[in-house]
Design a protein around this motif. Structure first.
Motif, PDB file in Angstrom:
ATOM      1  N   THR A 389     -37.118  84.944  -4.928  1.00  0.00           N
ATOM      2  CA  THR A 389     -36.791  83.676  -4.285  1.00  0.00           C
ATOM      3  C   THR A 389     -35.292  83.557  -4.082  1.00  0.00           C
ATOM      4  O   THR A 389     -34.499  84.362  -4.580  1.00  0.00           O
ATOM      5  N   ASN A 390     -34.899  82.522  -3.361  1.00  0.00           N
ATOM      6  CA  ASN A 390     -33.476  82.275  -3.129  1.00  0.00           C
ATOM      7  C   ASN A 390     -32.751  81.912  -4.413  1.00  0.00           C
ATOM      8  O   ASN A 390     -31.520  81.922  -4.465  1.00  0.00           O
ATOM      9  N   ALA A 391     -33.501  81.614  -5.495  1.00  0.00           N
ATOM     10  CA  ALA A 391     -32.876  81.254  -6.775  1.00  0.00           C
ATOM     11  C   ALA A 391     -32.575  82.467  -7.645  1.00  0.00           C
ATOM     12  O   ALA A 391     -32.019  82.307  -8.745  1.00  0.00           O
ATOM     13  N   ALA A 477     -24.634  83.587 -20.403  1.00  0.00           N
ATOM     14  CA  ALA A 477     -25.830  82.768 -20.610  1.00  0.00           C
ATOM     15  C   ALA A 477     -25.490  81.286 -20.625  1.00  0.00           C
ATOM     16  O   ALA A 477     -26.237  80.451 -20.106  1.00  0.00           O
ATOM     17  N   ALA A 478     -24.362  80.954 -21.218  1.00  0.00           N
ATOM     18  CA  ALA A 478     -23.945  79.548 -21.255  1.00  0.00           C
ATOM     19  C   ALA A 478     -23.523  79.074 -19.869  1.00  0.00           C
ATOM     20  O   ALA A 478     -23.834  77.942 -19.458  1.00  0.00           O
ATOM     21  N   ARG A 479     -22.783  79.928 -19.135  1.00  0.00           N
ATOM     22  CA  ARG A 479     -22.360  79.543 -17.783  1.00  0.00           C
ATOM     23  C   ARG A 479     -23.559  79.317 -16.876  1.00  0.00           C
ATOM     24  O   ARG A 479     -23.550  78.421 -16.032  1.00  0.00           O
ATOM     25  N   TRP A 480     -24.586  80.152 -17.038  1.00  0.00           N
ATOM     26  CA  TRP A 480     -25.795  79.989 -16.222  1.00  0.00           C
ATOM     27  C   TRP A 480     -26.746  78.961 -16.805  1.00  0.00           C
ATOM     28  O   TRP A 480     -27.800  78.695 -16.234  1.00  0.00           O
ATOM     29  N   ALA A 481     -26.388  78.390 -17.955  1.00  0.00           N
ATOM     30  CA  ALA A 481     -27.201  77.369 -18.625  1.00  0.00           C
ATOM     31  C   ALA A 481     -28.644  77.839 -18.790  1.00  0.00           C
ATOM     32  O   ALA A 481     -29.599  77.122 -18.469  1.00  0.00           O
ATOM     33  N   LEU A 482     -28.801  79.047 -19.298  1.00  0.00           N
ATOM     34  CA  LEU A 482     -30.144  79.616 -19.438  1.00  0.00           C
ATOM     35  C   LEU A 482     -30.989  78.791 -20.400  1.00  0.00           C
ATOM     36  O   LEU A 482     -30.521  78.335 -21.448  1.00  0.00           O
ATOM     37  N   GLY A 483     -32.250  78.627 -20.016  1.00  0.00           N
ATOM     38  CA  GLY A 483     -33.163  77.846 -20.836  1.00  0.00           C
ATOM     39  C   GLY A 483     -34.601  78.234 -20.577  1.00  0.00           C
ATOM     40  O   GLY A 483     -34.901  79.203 -19.856  1.00  0.00           O
ATOM     41  N   ARG A 484     -35.509  77.478 -21.142  1.00  0.00           N
ATOM     42  CA  ARG A 484     -36.934  77.790 -21.027  1.00  0.00           C
ATOM     43  C   ARG A 484     -37.425  77.734 -19.580  1.00  0.00           C
ATOM     44  O   ARG A 484     -38.467  78.302 -19.249  1.00  0.00           O
ATOM     45  N   GLN A 485     -36.693  77.049 -18.704  1.00  0.00           N
ATOM     46  CA  GLN A 485     -37.112  76.912 -17.307  1.00  0.00           C
ATOM     47  C   GLN A 485     -36.828  78.165 -16.481  1.00  0.00           C
ATOM     48  O   GLN A 485     -37.272  78.260 -15.336  1.00  0.00           O
ATOM     49  N   HIS A 486     -36.097  79.119 -17.054  1.00  0.00           N
ATOM     50  CA  HIS A 486     -35.746  80.340 -16.324  1.00  0.00           C
ATOM     51  C   HIS A 486     -36.751  81.451 -16.597  1.00  0.00           C
ATOM     52  O   HIS A 486     -37.497  81.408 -17.580  1.00  0.00           O
ATOM     53  N   SER A 487     -36.730  82.452 -15.726  1.00  0.00           N
ATOM     54  CA  SER A 487     -37.566  83.648 -15.881  1.00  0.00           C
ATOM     55  C   SER A 487     -36.712  84.893 -15.748  1.00  0.00           C
ATOM     56  O   SER A 487     -35.757  84.923 -14.960  1.00  0.00           O
ATOM     57  N   LEU A 488     -37.059  85.894 -16.530  1.00  0.00           N
ATOM     58  CA  LEU A 488     -36.483  87.226 -16.366  1.00  0.00           C
ATOM     59  C   LEU A 488     -37.320  87.962 -15.329  1.00  0.00           C
ATOM     60  O   LEU A 488     -38.554  87.986 -15.425  1.00  0.00           O
ATOM     61  N   GLU A 489     -36.659  88.565 -14.357  1.00  0.00           N
ATOM     62  CA  GLU A 489     -37.386  89.273 -13.310  1.00  0.00           C
ATOM     63  C   GLU A 489     -36.781  90.648 -13.088  1.00  0.00           C
ATOM     64  O   GLU A 489     -35.566  90.845 -13.189  1.00  0.00           O
ATOM     65  N   PHE A 490     -37.638  91.603 -12.788  1.00  0.00           N
ATOM     66  CA  PHE A 490     -37.202  92.951 -12.439  1.00  0.00           C
ATOM     67  C   PHE A 490     -38.361  93.669 -11.772  1.00  0.00           C
ATOM     68  O   PHE A 490     -39.518  93.224 -11.839  1.00  0.00           O
ATOM     69  N   MET A 491     -38.037  94.765 -11.122  1.00  0.00           N
ATOM     70  CA  MET A 491     -39.053  95.629 -10.531  1.00  0.00           C
ATOM     71  C   MET A 491     -39.111  96.916 -11.336  1.00  0.00           C
ATOM     72  O   MET A 491     -38.072  97.443 -11.756  1.00  0.00           O
ATOM     73  N   TYR A 592     -42.107  92.165 -12.031  1.00  0.00           N
ATOM     74  CA  TYR A 592     -42.590  91.497 -13.236  1.00  0.00           C
ATOM     75  C   TYR A 592     -41.730  90.255 -13.457  1.00  0.00           C
ATOM     76  O   TYR A 592     -40.499  90.332 -13.398  1.00  0.00           O
ATOM     77  N   SER A 593     -42.389  89.135 -13.678  1.00  0.00           N
ATOM     78  CA  SER A 593     -41.705  87.857 -13.852  1.00  0.00           C
ATOM     79  C   SER A 593     -42.129  87.286 -15.197  1.00  0.00           C
ATOM     80  O   SER A 593     -43.300  86.956 -15.405  1.00  0.00           O
ATOM     81  N   ILE A 594     -41.175  87.184 -16.134  1.00  0.00           N
ATOM     82  CA  ILE A 594     -41.480  86.786 -17.509  1.00  0.00           C
ATOM     83  C   ILE A 594     -40.718  85.507 -17.832  1.00  0.00           C
ATOM     84  O   ILE A 594     -39.474  85.518 -17.924  1.00  0.00           O
ATOM     85  N   PRO A 595     -41.409  84.395 -17.999  1.00  0.00           N
ATOM     86  CA  PRO A 595     -40.717  83.154 -18.364  1.00  0.00           C
ATOM     87  C   PRO A 595     -39.972  83.319 -19.690  1.00  0.00           C
ATOM     88  O   PRO A 595     -40.518  83.857 -20.665  1.00  0.00           O
ATOM     89  N   LEU A 596     -38.737  82.852 -19.739  1.00  0.00           N
ATOM     90  CA  LEU A 596     -37.981  82.939 -20.992  1.00  0.00           C
ATOM     91  C   LEU A 596     -38.636  82.110 -22.094  1.00  0.00           C
ATOM     92  O   LEU A 596     -38.453  82.385 -23.284  1.00  0.00           O
ATOM     93  N   SER A 597     -39.432  81.129 -21.700  1.00  0.00           N
ATOM     94  CA  SER A 597     -40.143  80.332 -22.699  1.00  0.00           C
ATOM     95  C   SER A 597     -41.118  81.179 -23.508  1.00  0.00           C
ATOM     96  O   SER A 597     -41.403  80.854 -24.675  1.00  0.00           O
ATOM     97  N   ILE A 631     -32.842  93.716 -11.632  1.00  0.00           N
ATOM     98  CA  ILE A 631     -32.925  92.974 -12.888  1.00  0.00           C
ATOM     99  C   ILE A 631     -32.107  91.693 -12.740  1.00  0.00           C
ATOM    100  O   ILE A 631     -30.936  91.737 -12.359  1.00  0.00           O
ATOM    101  N   GLY A 632     -32.735  90.564 -13.020  1.00  0.00           N
ATOM    102  CA  GLY A 632     -32.003  89.316 -12.870  1.00  0.00           C
ATOM    103  C   GLY A 632     -32.755  88.132 -13.448  1.00  0.00           C
ATOM    104  O   GLY A 632     -33.801  88.271 -14.084  1.00  0.00           O
ATOM    105  N   ILE A 633     -32.204  86.950 -13.212  1.00  0.00           N
ATOM    106  CA  ILE A 633     -32.729  85.698 -13.740  1.00  0.00           C
ATOM    107  C   ILE A 633     -33.016  84.756 -12.574  1.00  0.00           C
ATOM    108  O   ILE A 633     -32.228  84.669 -11.632  1.00  0.00           O
ATOM    109  N   SER A 634     -34.142  84.043 -12.655  1.00  0.00           N
ATOM    110  CA  SER A 634     -34.476  83.036 -11.652  1.00  0.00           C
ATOM    111  C   SER A 634     -34.888  81.738 -12.322  1.00  0.00           C
ATOM    112  O   SER A 634     -35.516  81.753 -13.387  1.00  0.00           O
ATOM    113  N   GLU A 635     -34.537  80.648 -11.693  1.00  0.00           N
ATOM    114  CA  GLU A 635     -35.138  79.359 -12.036  1.00  0.00           C
ATOM    115  C   GLU A 635     -36.155  79.068 -10.944  1.00  0.00           C
ATOM    116  O   GLU A 635     -35.818  78.551  -9.874  1.00  0.00           O
ATOM    117  N   LEU A 636     -37.402  79.442 -11.196  1.00  0.00           N
ATOM    118  CA  LEU A 636     -38.427  79.398 -10.166  1.00  0.00           C
ATOM    119  C   LEU A 636     -38.833  77.967  -9.825  1.00  0.00           C
ATOM    120  O   LEU A 636     -38.842  77.074 -10.688  1.00  0.00           O
TER     121      LEU A 636
END
Length: 647
Positions: A389-391, A477-491, A592-597, A631-636
């Motif tokens: 996604t664009n996120a 991680a703090a700058r991106w404000a990573l939290g349970r709403q984010h997902s780890l994504e990679f191919m 593969y899309s894995i919610p950080l939660s 490899i990256g992070i998305s807020e889907l």
């Protein structure tokens, strides 16, 4: 490389033999497609609208009775002479059609819902085929379905440029000219489409060369001048919200010597493994080039590789004959899925895409994140899927430089521990028929191989598991404000190679008569491939670590199937297959899309705001090799997670 040598040597041995035994990867569909968790209505079933049909066009067509005697709306011809060159065949073609490139028609057949509207507009265009075997009727199944669900769909006639060369720019330009006609229809008093066309919600679908043409149209739509001849000016700027490429070509049109880049719209592409015409998944290159410039405006892209689907069965006229009426003499058609199944897949995915992109029906988003959520709707075959996604915020895309230890985001570093293979390289396609445009995925990725076993007769001896880490560094991680709403994504996708066991450093080096794995003279540097042994499944753990050293892990196979490349033999004769393709498979990576939660559920103490390491931990099987990318992070958008297959 050894696998390819064996493949071609076998082809030479059996060049004069009869058609070999059918070779297919055993299907895991009964397991992978066992779920049905999406609660939305089946998008592949007809909707509530009565479907009407009409034709528009020149009214003078010499060969097409529907565009001569049955047109409800007459359109004026257009001058395509700066985009279409017929070469030495011009005289015969002009005589057959009754017109030249200076006066080419705007013909289409339209399926539309009975009602006041306004309805979103979808154009579909065919690819190259015999110009006398008309292709535009072949998307009737999509026309009937989408019209019943509240869309206007026009199947555009471009048969008169079939058989030409270098015409894919014209194919895209014609689509924009048709959009101009609908803009006029919508405003013209007494027109059947007066006030019924929602010109703010437009999508384009293309098949084969048409699949590249929709990308060209999307690019031309924002330009003021034709790239190949600036004396031709453009003034389009339609509200195209998304495009769909079905088994597309790519690179047949290269303005200024570069691939066309689509920007800021949603994209769907799908391709069959047993495509006998476009033998590689070129839509992945359009997918990779597509850019999202605005992270705040929701858009997405998705790609699906459909095992045992071919090229022609996406069009009801073309059928199984990917290379013409005599296809069965050359192509091995035994492994194809039935045409009704192939079309059923297209109906589900195209309709879902339109529901999301043109109607904002976000309940269909989970289909694009994880196809397993609609396992009971899908035809029983295997699928490899990817989405973004664009996120998406990249950590490592492997495109920047030759430093294998540096990530994409500033401050990100990459580290391998006990890996047998660690290299970055361009991913290739299996097609070898056009090296300049067909042989490469035009995308870099990292290959990681491991073997945790210590060489020797005792196969129980293992060292600690190998790993590959993405180290975030600083306060990312703090700058991106990573939290349970984010997902780890990679191919990721496994190869069919396995590195040999590691040598015991406490023992003397192997002699010339003894290899590191304890085998005698002649043992290979890699374990045997699938031609020799049934290879074990690949699996691994994904582990997060925070700055305090707290860790949490999940098993990757719980988020989707992890498959070695799917066995693909398109030609009846193995020697012809070897000449046409570099390998009996195509390496397609799965997202593969894995919610950080999910990681927090495993260890509630994990602090995502202090996330420091993302680790690929090769602890589930003792040896294997995988290719990893993006490899990256998305807020889907939350809709993507509204239906999930339970772990």
């Amino acid at each position: 490389m050894m696998r390819l040598v064996r493949y071609c040597m076998g082809a030479a041995m059996f060049a004069s033999a009869c058609t070999p035994a059918l070779k297919l990867t055993p299907s895991d569909a009964p397991t992978v497609l066992a779920h049905q968790v999406l609660e939305a209505a089946d998008p592949g079933l007809p909707g509530p609208y009565e479907v009407l049909q009409l034709y528009y066009g020149s009214g003078t067509d010499k060969n097409r009775v529907e565009y001569r005697d049955s047109v409800a709306i007459t359109t004026e011809p257009v001058d395509a002479s700066k985009l279409v060159s017929l070469g030495g065949a011009a005289d015969s073609r002009n005589e057959y059609w009754g017109f030249t490139p200076t006066e080419m028609p705007l013909n289409a057949r339209v399926w539309y819902p009975k009602g006041d509207g306004p309805f979103p507009l979808v154009l579909v265009v065919h690819g190259n085929h015999s110009m006398r075997d008309f292709s535009d009727p072949g998307y009737d199944y999509l026309g009937e379905l989408l019209a019943s669900r509240g869309y206007i769909l026009a199947s555009v006639d471009e048969n008169f440029i079939n058989g030409a060369r270098g015409e894919n720019d014209a194919r895209g330009w014609f689509l924009l000219k048709h959009l101009g006609e609908f803009e006029h229809f919508n405003e013209e008093e007494g027109n059947p489409f007066e006030g019924k066309v929602d010109m703010s919600n437009v999508a384009l679908i293309g098949h084969s060369r048409g699949g590249e043409a929709v990308a060209n149209a999307a690019a031309f739509n924002k330009l003021t001048h034709y790239p190949d001849d600036a004396s031709l000016t453009f003034d389009f700027d339609f509200d195209i919200k998304g495009i769909v490429s079905i088994a597309p070509v790519d690179g047949q049109y290269l303005p200024t010597g570069r691939g066309v880049v689509v920007e800021d719209m949603s994209y769907l592409t799908f391709h069959g493994s047993h495509d006998g015409d476009v033998t590689s998944f070129h839509g992945l290159r359009i997918y990779d080039r597509l850019r999202f410039n605005d992270s705040a405006d929701f858009r997405f892209k998705a790609a699906v590789y459909v095992y045992r689907a071919n090229h022609g069965q996406w069009n009801s006229v073309w059928g199984s004959g990917d290379i013409g009426p005599r296809s069965a003499r050359t192509l091995d058609l035994r492994g194809l899925i039935p045409q009704v199944d192939q079309r059923r897949f297209a109906e589900i995915y195209v309709s879902s895409f339109m529901e999301v992109v043109l109607k904002g029906r976000l309940e269909y988003l989970p289909i694009f994140r994880d196809h397993r959520v609609i396992g009971q709707w899908l035809p029983s075959t295997m699928y490899i899927t990817r989405f973004e996604t664009n996120a998406f915020r990249p950590l490592a895309t492997f495109e920047e430089d030759i430093d294998v230890t540096r990530g994409t985001e500033d401050g990100v570093s990459l580290r391998g521990v006990s890996l047998s293979t660690w290299r970055e390289a361009t991913l290739m396609l299996r097609s070898s028929n056009r090296p300049t445009t067909s042989a490469s995925q035009e995308n870099q990725a990292v290959t990681l191989g491991w073997n945790n076993r210590i060489a020797g007769a005792d196969t129980t001896r293992h060292r600690p598991a190998a790993s590959y880490s993405v180290e975030l560094g600083g306060r990312l991680a703090a700058r991106w404000a990573l939290g349970r709403q984010h997902s780890l994504e990679f191919m990721l996708g496994p190869t069919d190679s396995t590195p040999r066991a590691r040598r015991d450093a406490s023992q003397p080096a192997a002699t010339s008569a003894q290899n590191d794995d304890g085998s005698g003279r002649g043992g290979a540097g890699r374990a045997r491939g699938r031609d020799d042994l049934e290879m074990p499944a690949v699996d691994l753990s994904i582990q997060l670590e925070d700055a305090a050293g707290r860790t949490s892990s999940v098993v990757l196979s719980e988020y989707g199937a992890i498959r070695r490349p799917l066995e693909t033999h398109v030609m009846r004769r193995s020697d012809q297959e070897c000449q046409r393709c570099t390998a009996p498979w195509e390496l397609i990576l799965q997202t593969y899309s894995i919610p950080l939660s999910d990681f927090v559920e495993q260890n509630a103490a994990l602090d995502l705001r202090q996330l420091s390491v993302i680790r690929f931990l090769f602890d589930r099987v003792h040896a294997g090799e995988v290719v990893v990318d993006q490899i990256g992070i998305s807020e889907l958008e939350p809709g993507f997670l509204s239906a999930r297959v339970e772990r």
